[in-house]
Design an enzyme around this catalytic site. Structure first.
Site, PDB file in Angstrom:
ATOM      1  N   GLU A 396     -50.972  20.722  29.224  1.00  0.00           N
ATOM      2  CA  GLU A 396     -51.979  21.509  28.484  1.00  0.00           C
ATOM      3  C   GLU A 396     -51.793  22.986  28.788  1.00  0.00           C
ATOM      4  OE1 GLU A 396     -53.940  21.605  26.224  1.00  0.00           O
ATOM      5  OE2 GLU A 396     -55.462  20.047  26.119  1.00  0.00           O
ATOM      6  N   ASP A 397     -52.131  23.820  27.833  1.00  0.00           N
ATOM      7  CA  ASP A 397     -52.105  25.259  28.114  1.00  0.00           C
ATOM      8  C   ASP A 397     -53.367  25.659  28.867  1.00  0.00           C
ATOM      9  OD1 ASP A 397     -53.244  24.411  25.701  1.00  0.00           O
ATOM     10  OD2 ASP A 397     -53.392  26.449  24.945  1.00  0.00           O
ATOM     11  N   ASP A 400     -60.687  23.805  29.359  1.00  0.00           N
ATOM     12  CA  ASP A 400     -61.874  24.651  29.302  1.00  0.00           C
ATOM     13  C   ASP A 400     -63.087  23.752  29.573  1.00  0.00           C
ATOM     14  OD1 ASP A 400     -63.733  26.513  28.374  1.00  0.00           O
ATOM     15  OD2 ASP A 400     -62.414  27.256  26.828  1.00  0.00           O
ATOM     16  N   PHE A 449     -62.262  35.320  27.717  1.00  0.00           N
ATOM     17  CA  PHE A 449     -61.594  34.792  26.523  1.00  0.00           C
ATOM     18  C   PHE A 449     -60.124  35.196  26.610  1.00  0.00           C
ATOM     19  CE2 PHE A 449     -60.637  33.310  22.524  1.00  0.00           C
ATOM     20  CZ  PHE A 449     -61.744  32.735  21.924  1.00  0.00           C
ATOM     21  N   ARG A 462     -50.680  34.200  19.686  1.00  0.00           N
ATOM     22  CA  ARG A 462     -49.932  33.134  20.377  1.00  0.00           C
ATOM     23  C   ARG A 462     -48.578  33.637  20.866  1.00  0.00           C
ATOM     24  NH1 ARG A 462     -52.578  28.179  19.477  1.00  0.00           N
ATOM     25  NH2 ARG A 462     -53.420  27.849  17.386  1.00  0.00           N
TER      26      ARG A 462
HETATM   27  C1  PRP Z   1     -57.143  24.665  23.321  1.00  0.00           C
HETATM   28  C2  PRP Z   1     -56.161  24.132  24.343  1.00  0.00           C
HETATM   29  C3  PRP Z   1     -56.731  22.806  24.748  1.00  0.00           C
HETATM   30  C4  PRP Z   1     -58.197  22.930  24.444  1.00  0.00           C
HETATM   31  C5  PRP Z   1     -58.960  22.940  25.719  1.00  0.00           C
HETATM   32  O1  PRP Z   1     -56.837  24.164  22.068  1.00  0.00           O
HETATM   33  O2  PRP Z   1     -54.873  23.993  23.788  1.00  0.00           O
HETATM   34  O3  PRP Z   1     -56.155  21.719  24.053  1.00  0.00           O
HETATM   35  O4  PRP Z   1     -58.407  24.167  23.740  1.00  0.00           O
HETATM   36  O5  PRP Z   1     -60.327  23.149  25.499  1.00  0.00           O
HETATM   37  P1  PRP Z   1     -61.463  22.144  25.994  1.00  0.00           P
HETATM   38  O6  PRP Z   1     -61.170  21.856  27.426  1.00  0.00           O
HETATM   39  O7  PRP Z   1     -62.730  22.967  25.827  1.00  0.00           O
HETATM   40  O8  PRP Z   1     -61.446  20.945  25.130  1.00  0.00           O
HETATM   41  P2  PRP Z   1     -57.428  24.747  20.701  1.00  0.00           P
HETATM   42  O9  PRP Z   1     -58.526  23.862  20.214  1.00  0.00           O
HETATM   43  O10 PRP Z   1     -57.739  26.194  20.883  1.00  0.00           O
HETATM   44  O11 PRP Z   1     -56.216  24.553  19.699  1.00  0.00           O
HETATM   45  P3  PRP Z   1     -54.725  25.162  19.802  1.00  0.00           P
HETATM   46  O12 PRP Z   1     -54.043  24.446  20.939  1.00  0.00           O
HETATM   47  O13 PRP Z   1     -54.077  24.840  18.501  1.00  0.00           O
HETATM   48  O14 PRP Z   1     -54.852  26.627  20.063  1.00  0.00           O
END
Ligand code: PRP
Length: 481
Positions: A396-397, A400, A449, A462
């Site tokens: 995961e990146d 949150d 953020f 990105r």
């Molecule tokens: C981001 C990230 C995780 C997720 C984590 O994805 O890549 O998958 O948020 O957040 P959480 O712990 O609150 O669930 P995002 O929905 O921004 O989509 P993206 O990867 O396409 O940017």
């Protein structure tokens, strides 16, 4: 003591009129509860419906019962008069002693003696209950039961009507969206939610939880905080309870000046009920959460710029190499499948895999985005190959709230991998709602953020080679619009 046929007849006539009225579900059920209790000469009545997963009972309407009694805690279908949901009429002579009562202590404190429970059936399946309460111990006549069974039938029709209404509303919203955008979304699965939220932000939060399929109950429990002799002088009712996580959540989004008072209450609650797990989401936490999905006032802000670099490209590369070394060591002699969730993970995944010294394959998944329109999260791109019996590392990146990862881990576990671990570049612990296990963490990121190195804000940033903090102008404190 007993009611006459005329009393039942008039009450049924009145109840039918409520059922056909344009009032909200809550008001219809309150009125039905009042008529039902009055007709059988009882002190109180509660109309309950099952939550979508059929684990808890949610109050749809009530009459003659105190707030404390109504909010004494989640009503577990297996612990609270369980036989009713098997379609049986249940009579409890003494609610303070009967083991089928989930909260006998509160029944004692609130002076409840007898309870009569009637199932609400829809084509033979229980979908809810009517409960009648009396202060004095008493029996109910066959005529009372027969009357209440008829009321239960009307309640089934009321619930069905409300559900249909909700479905049509959703359908309308979806069709409206279709008209505005070419992206076709599937019809939502409807669930009856007879909840009247005190504030729109609570509804927004409930929708977000629904999207991630996280079960919630709205204000199911009030915690007494202060007593004046025998009388409760102060109570606190958290907005949400998330049963699977055993977590209460309180939102404070409007009056920031009430925050100090809320914090005081929360401290008191933690002192008195140390076993209770509660999180306060303040206004900024909440707005940032919505902004992540492009909603709320912050979500509408114009994309401007990055305020400062949090982790430089060089720093990220150093950390990625260290993580890769640990992973290679832990999986030595094994084959590993790396799974990433699109799109944010692309930069991290690419760098991480190049630094691993063990044999790896990789796969990607994608999930639908929160649209605030009653949909639930969907896997829009699933794995190409089976992971059964494989060692899997989720990459995961950022983690949150933990809601994405929680959903994906549940999905992947069902495929019985040999092992399942998680590696995330960023861990924003301050915002965690669901405690997901993280095995490899790049950086503990502050509650800002962040964008860049794969992470976006409304699709932008990105491509930045570093992780930066979005300009404060975009995330400054504003009143919800
Ligand atoms: C981001 C990230 C995780 C997720 C984590 O994805 O890549 O998958 O948020 O957040 P959480 O712990 O609150 O669930 P995002 O929905 O921004 O989509 P993206 O990867 O396409 O940017």
């Amino acid at each position: 003591m007993g009611s006459s046929r005329g009393t039942y007849y008039s009450a049924l006539k009145q109840i039918n009129r409520f059922a056909n009225s344009p009032l909200s579900l809550r008001r219809v059920c309150n009125s039905v509860a009042k008529s039902a209790a009055t007709a059988v000469q009882a002190n109180g009545c509660r109309i309950l419906c099952l939550n979508p997963r059929k684990e808890y009972l949610i109050t749809s309407g009530a009459y003659g019962l105190s707030d404390l009694y109504l909010k004494k805690g989640p009503l577990d279908v297996h612990r609270s008069l369980p036989d009713i949901l098997d379609g049986k009429v249940v009579f409890i002579a003494d609610a303070t002693k009967d083991r089928r009562v989930q909260y006998p202590q509160i029944a004692r404190e609130q002076g409840i003696s007898s309870i009569l429970g009637i199932p609400i059936l829809d084509r033979g399946d229980a979908i809810g209950e009517i409960r009648i309460y009396t202060r004095e111990p008493r029996q109910f006549s066959e005529a009372d039961k027969s009357f209440l069974l008829s009321v239960a039938d009307i309640c089934a029709v009321i619930f069905e009507g409300a559900e249909l209404h909700q479905l049509l509303e959703q359908d309308y919203k979806v069709s409206d969206k279709r008209r505005k955008s070419s992206r076709v979304s599937p019809l939502p699965t409807t669930t009856l939610r007879p909840t009247t939220f005190a504030h729109p932000s609570e509804e927004d939060f409930a929708k977000l939880l629904d999207f991630y399929c996280i079960e919630w109950l709205y204000e199911p429990r009030s915690f007494p905080l202060r007593w004046d002799g025998d009388k409760i002088a102060e109570m606190f009712t958290p907005d949400f309870y998330l049963p699977e996580l055993d977590l209460y959540v309180e939102l404070t989004t409007l009056k920031q000046n009430l925050l100090t008072e809320k914090n005081r209450k929360l401290r008191r609650l933690r002192e008195l009920y140390p076993e209770v797990n509660i999180r306060l989401l303040n206004k900024n936490d909440f707005l940032k959460l919505l902004a992540k999905y492009g909603y709320g006032p912050l979500g509408e802000a114009k994309v401007e710029g990055v305020d400062r670099v949090l982790y430089s490209h060089a720093k990220i590369q150093r950390r990625v190499r260290t993580l890769a070394r640990h992973i290679s060591r832990d999986y030595a002699g094994q084959q590993l499948v790396l799974i990433g969730i699109l799109k944010g993970v692309v930069c991290f995944m690419a760098d991480l895999m190049q630094n691993l010294s063990i044999p790896v394959t990789m796969d990607f998944m994608a999930i639908s985005y929160y649209g605030g329109d009653g949909q639930v999260v969907k896997i829009t791109r699933d794995l190409d190959s089976s992971i059964t019996g494989q060692h899997v590392l989720m990459v995961e990146d950022i983690v949150d709230t933990g809601m994405t990862l929680n959903y994906i881990l549940n999905h992947l576990s069902a495929h019985n991998p040999a092992s399942l671990r998680v590696c995330t570049l960023l861990d924003k612990r301050a915002r965690r709602l669901i405690n997901v296990p993280l095995n490899y963490i790049g950086f503990d990121v502050p509650d800002e953020f962040v964008v860049g190195y794969g992470l976006d804000y409304k699709g932008q940033y990105r491509n930045l080679p570093f992780v930066g903090i979005l300009h404060p102008e975009l995330i400054k404190d504003r009143k919800p619009g």
